[in-house]
Design a protein around this motif. Sequence first.
Motif, PDB file in Angstrom:
ATOM      1  N   GLY A 185     -50.885  13.510 -16.449  1.00  0.00           N
ATOM      2  CA  GLY A 185     -49.508  13.011 -16.418  1.00  0.00           C
ATOM      3  C   GLY A 185     -48.904  12.901 -15.040  1.00  0.00           C
ATOM      4  O   GLY A 185     -47.838  12.324 -14.870  1.00  0.00           O
ATOM      5  N   HIS A 186     -49.543  13.474 -14.020  1.00  0.00           N
ATOM      6  CA  HIS A 186     -49.015  13.485 -12.656  1.00  0.00           C
ATOM      7  C   HIS A 186     -47.533  13.866 -12.652  1.00  0.00           C
ATOM      8  O   HIS A 186     -46.679  13.094 -12.209  1.00  0.00           O
ATOM      9  N   PRO A 187     -47.201  15.042 -13.169  1.00  0.00           N
ATOM     10  CA  PRO A 187     -45.790  15.439 -13.239  1.00  0.00           C
ATOM     11  C   PRO A 187     -45.189  15.611 -11.850  1.00  0.00           C
ATOM     12  O   PRO A 187     -45.881  15.967 -10.885  1.00  0.00           O
ATOM     13  N   LEU A 222     -51.809  25.935 -18.551  1.00  0.00           N
ATOM     14  CA  LEU A 222     -52.130  24.592 -18.081  1.00  0.00           C
ATOM     15  C   LEU A 222     -53.439  24.508 -17.306  1.00  0.00           C
ATOM     16  O   LEU A 222     -54.097  23.453 -17.297  1.00  0.00           O
ATOM     17  N   ALA A 223     -53.819  25.555 -16.612  1.00  0.00           N
ATOM     18  CA  ALA A 223     -54.986  25.466 -15.734  1.00  0.00           C
ATOM     19  C   ALA A 223     -56.325  25.375 -16.486  1.00  0.00           C
ATOM     20  O   ALA A 223     -57.148  24.520 -16.161  1.00  0.00           O
ATOM     21  N   PRO A 224     -56.615  26.230 -17.489  1.00  0.00           N
ATOM     22  CA  PRO A 224     -57.941  26.177 -18.126  1.00  0.00           C
ATOM     23  C   PRO A 224     -58.125  24.928 -18.990  1.00  0.00           C
ATOM     24  O   PRO A 224     -57.159  24.372 -19.522  1.00  0.00           O
ATOM     25  N   ILE A 250     -50.291  16.520 -21.366  1.00  0.00           N
ATOM     26  CA  ILE A 250     -50.625  17.466 -20.302  1.00  0.00           C
ATOM     27  C   ILE A 250     -51.253  18.716 -20.894  1.00  0.00           C
ATOM     28  O   ILE A 250     -52.192  19.290 -20.317  1.00  0.00           O
ATOM     29  N   SER A 251     -50.752  19.155 -22.059  1.00  0.00           N
ATOM     30  CA  SER A 251     -51.370  20.303 -22.723  1.00  0.00           C
ATOM     31  C   SER A 251     -52.819  20.000 -23.089  1.00  0.00           C
ATOM     32  O   SER A 251     -53.707  20.855 -22.982  1.00  0.00           O
ATOM     33  N   LYS A 252     -53.074  18.793 -23.525  1.00  0.00           N
ATOM     34  CA  LYS A 252     -54.423  18.417 -23.959  1.00  0.00           C
ATOM     35  C   LYS A 252     -55.367  18.178 -22.791  1.00  0.00           C
ATOM     36  O   LYS A 252     -56.513  18.622 -22.798  1.00  0.00           O
ATOM     37  N   HIS A 253     -54.895  17.478 -21.747  1.00  0.00           N
ATOM     38  CA  HIS A 253     -55.797  16.979 -20.724  1.00  0.00           C
ATOM     39  C   HIS A 253     -55.519  17.525 -19.328  1.00  0.00           C
ATOM     40  O   HIS A 253     -56.210  17.143 -18.377  1.00  0.00           O
ATOM     41  N   GLY A 254     -54.516  18.389 -19.167  1.00  0.00           N
ATOM     42  CA  GLY A 254     -54.257  18.988 -17.881  1.00  0.00           C
ATOM     43  C   GLY A 254     -53.256  18.215 -17.042  1.00  0.00           C
ATOM     44  O   GLY A 254     -52.784  17.141 -17.417  1.00  0.00           O
ATOM     45  N   LEU A 255     -52.927  18.766 -15.856  1.00  0.00           N
ATOM     46  CA  LEU A 255     -51.905  18.178 -14.991  1.00  0.00           C
ATOM     47  C   LEU A 255     -52.288  16.789 -14.502  1.00  0.00           C
ATOM     48  O   LEU A 255     -51.423  15.943 -14.259  1.00  0.00           O
ATOM     49  N   GLY A 256     -53.578  16.524 -14.356  1.00  0.00           N
ATOM     50  CA  GLY A 256     -53.999  15.230 -13.846  1.00  0.00           C
ATOM     51  C   GLY A 256     -53.694  14.086 -14.785  1.00  0.00           C
ATOM     52  O   GLY A 256     -53.646  12.923 -14.350  1.00  0.00           O
ATOM     53  N   ILE A 307     -39.198  11.709 -12.938  1.00  0.00           N
ATOM     54  CA  ILE A 307     -40.481  11.253 -12.406  1.00  0.00           C
ATOM     55  C   ILE A 307     -40.289  10.752 -10.982  1.00  0.00           C
ATOM     56  O   ILE A 307     -39.216  10.308 -10.592  1.00  0.00           O
ATOM     57  N   LYS A 308     -41.359  10.831 -10.225  1.00  0.00           N
ATOM     58  CA  LYS A 308     -41.341  10.391  -8.834  1.00  0.00           C
ATOM     59  C   LYS A 308     -41.461   8.871  -8.759  1.00  0.00           C
ATOM     60  O   LYS A 308     -42.147   8.250  -9.579  1.00  0.00           O
ATOM     61  N   MET A 309     -40.796   8.246  -7.782  1.00  0.00           N
ATOM     62  CA  MET A 309     -40.861   6.800  -7.580  1.00  0.00           C
ATOM     63  C   MET A 309     -41.676   6.500  -6.319  1.00  0.00           C
ATOM     64  O   MET A 309     -41.521   7.154  -5.299  1.00  0.00           O
ATOM     65  N   ASP A 310     -42.522   5.488  -6.428  1.00  0.00           N
ATOM     66  CA  ASP A 310     -43.229   5.018  -5.245  1.00  0.00           C
ATOM     67  C   ASP A 310     -42.251   4.300  -4.324  1.00  0.00           C
ATOM     68  O   ASP A 310     -41.215   3.796  -4.771  1.00  0.00           O
ATOM     69  N   PRO A 311     -42.551   4.223  -3.022  1.00  0.00           N
ATOM     70  CA  PRO A 311     -41.621   3.572  -2.083  1.00  0.00           C
ATOM     71  C   PRO A 311     -41.220   2.158  -2.480  1.00  0.00           C
ATOM     72  O   PRO A 311     -40.051   1.789  -2.351  1.00  0.00           O
ATOM     73  N   ASP A 312     -42.179   1.334  -2.972  1.00  0.00           N
ATOM     74  CA  ASP A 312     -41.819  -0.034  -3.342  1.00  0.00           C
ATOM     75  C   ASP A 312     -40.905  -0.068  -4.557  1.00  0.00           C
ATOM     76  O   ASP A 312     -39.982  -0.892  -4.646  1.00  0.00           O
ATOM     77  N   GLU A 313     -41.133   0.847  -5.520  1.00  0.00           N
ATOM     78  CA  GLU A 313     -40.242   0.939  -6.690  1.00  0.00           C
ATOM     79  C   GLU A 313     -38.845   1.375  -6.251  1.00  0.00           C
ATOM     80  O   GLU A 313     -37.828   0.873  -6.742  1.00  0.00           O
TER      81      GLU A 313
END
Length: 840
Positions: free
Chosen positions: A211-213, A168-170, A203-209, A301-307
């Motif tokens: 999809g914000h997993p 995932l890193a490179p 995520i494989s194509k474009h990295g962790l940023g 997935i993570k939820m924002d406080p308002d969600e």
Amino acid sequence: MRLIHVRTILDFEEGKKVDSEAIVLKEFGDEELAQIKYGILSHCWGTPQEEVQYKEMDALIRMGGSARKRLRQRSGYQKIHKSCEQAWKDGLAWFWVDTCCINKEINFELTDALNSMFRWYQNSGRCYVFLHDLNAKILPTTSNEKTFPDSGGWPRWFSRGWTLQELLAPSFVGFFNKDWHFIGDKKNLAKTISSITRIPSRISKHGLGAGHPSVAQIMSWAADRKTTRVEDRAYSLLGLLGVYMPTLYGEGTHAFRRLQLEIIRMNNDHSLFAWNRRDSGWSGSVLADDPSFFRDCDDVIKMDPDEYLAALKGVVPDNELGDVKEESIRSYTVTNAGIRIRLPLQRCRGSQSVFEARLACCRFVDSSPISIYLVSFKSTYYRYFGHSQTIHGATATFQLLYLNYREETRQKDFTFKIDDRALACEGFVQHCVFPKHVPLNSEDNSVTLSYTHHYAVIVYVNSEAGTCFALAIGYCSGYEWLHVISDTPPAQQFFVIGPATIDPWHSYAKRVYDLLWVVSPKHAPRVAQACTPGITRLHREEEGPCLIKHVHLPKSITGVQIVYRRLPQPNACFVMLDITRCAGCCVPPDVWQILDGVSTNDFDMPCLMLDHTPLNTEVKNNAEHRFLVDGVPTSFMSAVTESDEVKLGDYGLHTESAFVREGNLFEDIGSLTTNLHINPKDPIPRPTEHKVRPEDSTTRETNVIESVRLNRRLSQWEVLVMWDPKAYSLPIEPHVVSLLKRLPRHLDLEDRWLVTTVIECTDCSGAHTQGIIGVPPTWRNSGVFYKREGYRNTLSTTTPLFVSKKPLLWREEKTDKSTRSLFEDIRKYFRMLLRCVSSV
């Protein structure tokens, strides 16, 4: 970062002259690294003998001819050579390989490398993945267990822990088969990689940023991956989770727990608590033991406080929801009391201590917050697993919680040794054990529970009386607990089972088993609390006090008596079951009481015994002799009166100086045969024989044993010499248990003591010496020299020593006279009613 100079390796391999001072490895600082492009290798390590270490690579040019030749033949060196060839083709002058570019003998360097590795891969110009076990020129699209039997049907590289971040890193990752044939890169192979790893293609194509997993998603990708060192399951995730911490090899699974605590300090992602496990029970920590617990979290997935607050409408009252500030749910912290967090709690049906808590995370296909179950004990909450239902119409309320994150020291297994022989006297038989994979050891009637199997149910049935009960035992997070489930007996057809009928007791046991996950939080701490009143001690390795409780059987005047005691051997307890009459003032069934005076059985007895004779200290010291009986130190009383002979099975009272015999257990068989329901033709039980040895080695002959005691009252030493001594104890037979159980119904045995062990010998003699100054005498220098022939037998008995104890079966609950009289009347009318029903 230390890098390999590609051109030096290639010149060396091409046979070109390489200066002995040529650079093979060079250190680069962060600023220098930003100015160059380098390649990096991702691979599976081979055996240590095949891989090239730092010192070997550093000395490559200076190495002697034969050593250099052996090094070049190793598969680890071949990987380095092929990587350098590919790097030179791609225009890279420097290359990094983990086997030889880190000096692992320097702990600081190793720690720095592990914390920096994600960044090193991320900043690399090219990453080459070497699939050493792939012969094909394409990446497989389906699992093949035959080709890859040890790695889930895929090339081994996909099953290793460290290779997750290396994927995932490179920005560029190229795949090569075992012949270094290029297969493709991670972008054009993204779909296949996703089917293998469950990592989304974007995520494989474009990295962790891209999809914000969530934390749980990243953990799920590592769930089935393996590492050589258990600590590396945590360390291999440092970069992926943005965490930096020192590496401490030797800490074991604590490394993963430490990783989670570091995540909490840097992240407010509730998905960290969304892990699950497949078995029921409760965990000592709200943190997972390893990444495999996140296996089913790939869509969390993570939820924002308002969600999160919007999703809680209808669950939390609107007036309370309006008062909740985002700041209060946006953060949680680690304290010495636990993880301090604010969550909405809703109590579960059937329990006062199990709650459903909703987290600020959800699944892709469901916007509802993920729920976990918590169980409260004192002011701390623990994770709990199983099936439950919240109370219909009840609402959740936000509460400030302290979640336990310290995993208590616990053993994996715990054994319950169950003595249920007395139940047979009341017509109860052990019918089944559930679940079936929890075996019952037939040799000692014990059940062993483990970390993965927390509970077991043993069903006892009295078909003649049409009643039953279930013994529930459990062991969760260091708590052992037990309780009797004595609800209304099942339908009458349960007791009439034909040859072709499916056994309904299995269903009954399963129904009780399904209830255990709700009731276990209620019962689990009570054994520990009863053992140490006022102190919450959850883990005890030493032998503790004996506990007893009584659980009433519905529609009867009897109840199940449970006796519990922690055994001195690790992770085991003794449990005795009996059916006793209700005393008329039953203590609540959830309450354990301490049973004083229980003996630590010197050797097995037919039932649990209360401690030996309660004489005052002076008389006791004057009357005791100590020997090893089957290797166990045992104190014996002396048959004080010369004319009396104490026999095995005698019962009676103790005066201050002597045992007053009132009868004998085995002699009563003949006179009470009819009342005791004993077949006179049954063989008389034979006593159990034991070896007797002195506590020291002062005896001159192995068949002659002496005992010396100090009689302070008479100010003299007393010596007892025995020839051919043997100890005999009550036999462990159902016949004897039945006799002990039924005899008190016909004789008043309250406060009576039973002779459980005697020593018999062919001859014995006693002597004494005046004065107590100096060392104790022996039978050789006590003033009289004894010989095997011609001595004067000063004691007429051939059983001079005995042990007396009180069977727990003879113990009766104390009640006031009015209550006892009332219950006697109830019993009388109950018997009359039974006779009327039977006559009809």
